[in-house]
Design a protein around this motif. Sequence first.
Motif, mmCIF file in Angstrom:
data_model
loop_
_atom_site.group_PDB
_atom_site.id
_atom_site.type_symbol
_atom_site.label_atom_id
_atom_site.label_comp_id
_atom_site.label_asym_id
_atom_site.label_seq_id
_atom_site.Cartn_x
_atom_site.Cartn_y
_atom_site.Cartn_z
ATOM 1 N N MET A 134 -16.349 -12.370 -9.483
ATOM 2 C CA MET A 134 -14.752 -12.392 -9.889
ATOM 3 C C MET A 134 -14.121 -11.020 -9.401
ATOM 4 O O MET A 134 -14.490 -10.031 -9.444
ATOM 5 C CB MET A 134 -14.458 -12.593 -11.298
ATOM 6 C CG MET A 134 -14.951 -13.585 -12.070
ATOM 7 S SD MET A 134 -14.143 -15.123 -11.464
ATOM 8 C CE MET A 134 -12.737 -15.181 -12.692
ATOM 9 N N PRO A 135 -13.047 -11.101 -8.633
ATOM 10 C CA PRO A 135 -12.483 -9.816 -8.073
ATOM 11 C C PRO A 135 -11.525 -9.339 -8.993
ATOM 12 O O PRO A 135 -11.039 -8.312 -8.475
ATOM 13 C CB PRO A 135 -11.615 -10.596 -6.772
ATOM 14 C CG PRO A 135 -11.172 -11.978 -7.216
ATOM 15 C CD PRO A 135 -12.625 -12.642 -8.177
ATOM 16 N N ALA A 136 -10.985 -9.826 -10.307
ATOM 17 C CA ALA A 136 -10.032 -9.436 -11.040
ATOM 18 C C ALA A 136 -10.072 -7.924 -11.440
ATOM 19 O O ALA A 136 -9.222 -7.249 -11.340
ATOM 20 C CB ALA A 136 -9.927 -10.349 -12.185
ATOM 21 N N PRO A 137 -11.439 -7.451 -11.846
ATOM 22 C CA PRO A 137 -11.492 -6.016 -12.112
ATOM 23 C C PRO A 137 -11.054 -5.209 -10.942
ATOM 24 O O PRO A 137 -10.492 -4.183 -11.356
ATOM 25 C CB PRO A 137 -13.023 -5.875 -12.457
ATOM 26 C CG PRO A 137 -13.478 -7.206 -13.358
ATOM 27 C CD PRO A 137 -12.747 -8.351 -12.072
ATOM 28 N N ALA A 138 -11.630 -5.455 -9.805
ATOM 29 C CA ALA A 138 -11.261 -4.258 -8.645
ATOM 30 C C ALA A 138 -9.802 -4.560 -8.418
ATOM 31 O O ALA A 138 -9.137 -3.676 -8.125
ATOM 32 C CB ALA A 138 -12.082 -4.759 -7.591
ATOM 33 N N ILE A 139 -9.325 -5.583 -8.350
ATOM 34 C CA ILE A 139 -7.972 -6.037 -8.389
ATOM 35 C C ILE A 139 -6.998 -4.954 -9.103
ATOM 36 O O ILE A 139 -6.220 -4.491 -8.726
ATOM 37 C CB ILE A 139 -7.533 -7.401 -8.458
ATOM 38 C CG1 ILE A 139 -8.136 -8.365 -7.394
ATOM 39 C CG2 ILE A 139 -5.966 -7.594 -8.350
ATOM 40 C CD1 ILE A 139 -7.782 -9.914 -7.569
ATOM 41 N N TYR A 140 -7.192 -5.318 -10.344
ATOM 42 C CA TYR A 140 -6.499 -4.269 -11.640
ATOM 43 C C TYR A 140 -6.553 -3.114 -11.290
ATOM 44 O O TYR A 140 -5.787 -2.408 -11.469
ATOM 45 C CB TYR A 140 -7.114 -4.890 -12.706
ATOM 46 C CG TYR A 140 -6.476 -4.019 -13.843
ATOM 47 C CD1 TYR A 140 -5.233 -3.771 -14.200
ATOM 48 C CD2 TYR A 140 -7.310 -2.850 -14.551
ATOM 49 C CE1 TYR A 140 -4.387 -2.990 -15.221
ATOM 50 C CE2 TYR A 140 -6.840 -2.036 -15.417
ATOM 51 C CZ TYR A 140 -5.521 -2.074 -15.713
ATOM 52 O OH TYR A 140 -4.888 -1.330 -16.936
ATOM 53 N N SER A 141 -7.874 -2.548 -11.007
ATOM 54 C CA SER A 141 -7.837 -1.126 -10.760
ATOM 55 C C SER A 141 -7.121 -0.740 -9.597
ATOM 56 O O SER A 141 -6.434 0.568 -9.675
ATOM 57 C CB SER A 141 -9.556 -0.504 -10.236
ATOM 58 O OG SER A 141 -10.197 -1.189 -11.479
ATOM 59 N N LEU A 142 -6.882 -1.512 -8.519
ATOM 60 C CA LEU A 142 -6.215 -0.986 -7.343
ATOM 61 C C LEU A 142 -4.791 -0.978 -7.672
ATOM 62 O O LEU A 142 -3.899 -0.312 -7.193
ATOM 63 C CB LEU A 142 -6.417 -2.009 -6.043
ATOM 64 C CG LEU A 142 -7.894 -1.727 -5.362
ATOM 65 C CD1 LEU A 142 -8.035 -2.924 -4.448
ATOM 66 C CD2 LEU A 142 -8.081 -0.423 -4.778
ATOM 67 N N GLN A 143 -4.503 -2.053 -8.427
ATOM 68 C CA GLN A 143 -3.048 -2.114 -9.009
ATOM 69 C C GLN A 143 -2.800 -0.931 -9.523
ATOM 70 O O GLN A 143 -1.406 -0.336 -9.351
ATOM 71 C CB GLN A 143 -2.841 -3.467 -9.654
ATOM 72 C CG GLN A 143 -2.755 -4.804 -8.940
ATOM 73 C CD GLN A 143 -2.811 -5.962 -9.854
ATOM 74 O OE1 GLN A 143 -3.577 -5.934 -11.100
ATOM 75 N NE2 GLN A 143 -2.323 -7.049 -9.523
#
Length: 227
Positions: A134-143
């Motif tokens: 799932m990409p969500a953890p990396a997405i949130y970190s970049l956000q």
Amino acid sequence: TPSSQEFGRTIEKAIRFLMASQNDDGTFKGEALFPAIEHGFACRALCVSYALTRIPALSNHCGRAANAIIRAQRPSGLWSIDYLSDAADIEASVWQVAALKSAVLAGNPEVRPALEAAMEALAAAIEPSGPEKMPAPAIYSLQVLGRGKDERVRSGLKALDGLGMDWKSPGYGNPVYQWHFITQAAFHAGGDVWTAWNRSFAPALVTNQTVEAAADGKSSGVWVSPG
């Protein structure tokens, strides 16, 4: 914070415990099942406490905890689960990013180079290939690091389309961890992304809470692990 009428004493004791549990090198005493993740939690707690209270004694503890994270960063820009191997672990890394972001809020700009290196590595890690990756953890970190408009973040958000919160049959591993970051990523994205996820997330979370009566007459709401 310690000034809270209801929880202040509890928070104060917790802060003192973390300060007393810290080693000279910034790490914390005790055996950890997942050292990087648990250190990230402790570092974040101290840094947020200092950011909110400005208790002078906390400053040094925050700096040492953040420096321990920086020392453990691998050449790839990410972190391993045990701080020792070179095997990058996304879950461990996102909690290091969260801790270092808290260090910035606590007034420590020296952690920024480590965050920059982590951003590049996490952006490259957004490669969804089925529900287990799932990409969500990396997405949130970049956000939270100011890269929410990155094209890779936008493509990762598209990969979250259609996901829901099925408590009885999640469909993928470690669902609470994934749901946490899907919720964060969708909320930060806003718009239709958040509306669609919240339509599934909110009622499922509320419906699956178990309310238990305590001996003092108060009730507490808990959740049983999904699946």
